[in-house]
Design a protein around this motif. Structure first.
Motif, PDB file in Angstrom:
ATOM      1  N   GLY A  82       3.160  10.795  -9.408  1.00  0.00           N
ATOM      2  CA  GLY A  82       2.378  10.648 -10.875  1.00  0.00           C
ATOM      3  C   GLY A  82       2.684   9.500 -11.559  1.00  0.00           C
ATOM      4  O   GLY A  82       2.094   9.435 -12.588  1.00  0.00           O
ATOM      5  N   ASN A  96      -3.570   2.120  -9.191  1.00  0.00           N
ATOM      6  CA  ASN A  96      -2.418   2.531  -9.434  1.00  0.00           C
ATOM      7  C   ASN A  96      -1.459   1.931 -10.605  1.00  0.00           C
ATOM      8  O   ASN A  96      -0.289   2.418 -10.772  1.00  0.00           O
ATOM      9  CB  ASN A  96      -1.741   3.113  -8.461  1.00  0.00           C
ATOM     10  N   SER A 152       3.270   6.688  -5.859  1.00  0.00           N
ATOM     11  CA  SER A 152       2.638   6.758  -7.003  1.00  0.00           C
ATOM     12  C   SER A 152       1.639   7.946  -6.882  1.00  0.00           C
ATOM     13  O   SER A 152       1.727   8.906  -8.111  1.00  0.00           O
ATOM     14  CB  SER A 152       1.643   5.336  -7.471  1.00  0.00           C
ATOM     15  N   ASN A 153       0.985   8.279  -5.912  1.00  0.00           N
ATOM     16  CA  ASN A 153       0.034   9.425  -6.102  1.00  0.00           C
ATOM     17  C   ASN A 153       0.940  10.956  -5.985  1.00  0.00           C
ATOM     18  O   ASN A 153       0.592  11.803  -6.604  1.00  0.00           O
ATOM     19  CB  ASN A 153      -0.936   9.337  -4.737  1.00  0.00           C
ATOM     20  N   ILE A 154       2.017  10.833  -5.278  1.00  0.00           N
ATOM     21  CA  ILE A 154       2.834  11.852  -5.091  1.00  0.00           C
ATOM     22  C   ILE A 154       3.586  12.110  -6.359  1.00  0.00           C
ATOM     23  O   ILE A 154       3.702  13.390  -6.856  1.00  0.00           O
ATOM     24  CB  ILE A 154       3.712  11.693  -4.154  1.00  0.00           C
ATOM     25  N   ASN A 199       0.456  -1.268   0.085  1.00  0.00           N
ATOM     26  CA  ASN A 199       0.020   0.009   0.033  1.00  0.00           C
ATOM     27  C   ASN A 199       0.809   1.124  -0.047  1.00  0.00           C
ATOM     28  O   ASN A 199       0.524   2.215  -0.613  1.00  0.00           O
ATOM     29  CB  ASN A 199      -0.874  -0.079   1.237  1.00  0.00           C
ATOM     30  N   LYS A 248       1.600   3.015  -3.240  1.00  0.00           N
ATOM     31  CA  LYS A 248       0.599   3.801  -3.778  1.00  0.00           C
ATOM     32  C   LYS A 248       0.480   5.278  -3.419  1.00  0.00           C
ATOM     33  O   LYS A 248       0.320   6.259  -4.477  1.00  0.00           O
ATOM     34  CB  LYS A 248      -0.678   3.143  -3.723  1.00  0.00           C
ATOM     35  N   GLN A 249       1.107   5.501  -2.227  1.00  0.00           N
ATOM     36  CA  GLN A 249       1.352   6.596  -1.889  1.00  0.00           C
ATOM     37  C   GLN A 249       2.569   7.584  -2.640  1.00  0.00           C
ATOM     38  O   GLN A 249       2.351   8.309  -3.223  1.00  0.00           O
ATOM     39  CB  GLN A 249       1.748   6.834  -0.254  1.00  0.00           C
TER      40      GLN A 249
END
Length: 277
Positions: free
Chosen positions: A46, A127, A42-44, A36, A39-40
């Motif tokens: 991009g 993601n 990935s979100n930051i 998990n 995913k953090q």
């Protein structure tokens, strides 16, 4: 001939049992716990996450212990000595019953292997980015301090990223996990036949934690990796050219196949001689 219906009946019974559902829940939680944080990142950043993290995760010794421990839980009731199993034992005879049990172990090992990979992919949704290479996220973890910054529970070994292509590493890991789980299940079955189910479970738990022990010892004594089948689910522990401190793929496949064969034959001979009921 062993009727396929008996194999399918036992296999269906195992897959629909409460024990297997609990196993799926535990494995899902374990993958979520380790993956998990990706995913953090990935979100930051991009960047999408390629679905090939399975080989990297299985090379983490702590995750390997959890993964193998959960597999021991699945195999802990083989052979099943309940009424259903007794019925099959009477209908099939000793040897055929034993063969069915061994076939069930092989199928269970395959299902666990494929299911765990599928869970590793589902955990990363939405993601996921479908590409054939490792992707930027895993290189970022390997070459920067992102693992500590985002409190990742596993690293992305650069030697895996640099030496193996993503799909190659995945196929190798799936093959190794399948063989190691098959060996674990067959060994526990054999120990149950010769001694007791309790001793088989104790063996399984020792087997499950052995990667952690071997990981510490191997830093000074690399040769121990040649005698630790549990450690072979991680391809970071597989030797290749210019890295002969670890067992090669050929060595691992040969040893596991021989051990699986020996334990299988021993079990069948014991069942033929004395039975289990």
């Amino acid at each position: 001939m062993i009727r396929l219906q008996y194999i399918l009946r036992i296999f269906r019974y195992k897959l629909l049992s409460r024990k297997f559902f609990f196993y799926v829940f535990f494995v899902g939680f374990s993958f979520w716990l380790f993956l998990n944080p990706l995913k953090q990142i990935s979100n930051i950043t991009g960047y999408g996450i390629s679905p090939w993290g399975y080989p990297l995760l299985l090379s983490n010794v702590f995750f390997a212990v959890l993964f193998l421990g959960s597999a021991v839980y699945v195999f802990s009731d083989i052979p099943d000595c309940g009424k259903e199993s007794m019925f099959h034992y009477i209908r099939l005879g000793r040897i055929k019953w034993g063969i069915v049990q061994l076939i069930t172990i092989v199928f269970l090992a395959l299902i666990i292997t494929l299911l765990s990979f599928l869970v590793s992919v589902v955990t990363l949704l939405p993601n996921i980015v479908w590409e054939k290479n490792w992707g930027r996220i895993y290189y970022t973890i390997a070459l920067t301090d992102a693992s500590s910054q985002y409190e990742l529970l596993f690293l992305s070994p650069y030697k895996i990223l640099s030496h193996y292509k993503a799909i190659e590493a995945l196929l190798m890991t799936i093959g190794m996990v399948f063989l190691v789980l098959t060996f674990l299940g067959v060994a526990m079955f054999s120990i149950s036949i010769f001694f007791s189910n309790s001793i088989a479970i104790i063996f399984g738990e020792i087997f499950a934690i052995s990667p952690l022990v071997v990981d510490n010892i191997s830093q000074k004594t690399p040769i121990v990796q040649f005698f630790s089948p549990a450690s072979w689910i991680g391809i970071s522990n597989i030797g290749y050219e210019y890295n002969w401190d670890c067992p090669t793929m050929g060595y691992i496949i040969f040893v596991l196949c021989i051990l699986i064969g020996i334990f299988s034959v021993m079990s069948l001979l014991k069942i033929k001689k004395k039975g289990i009921y």
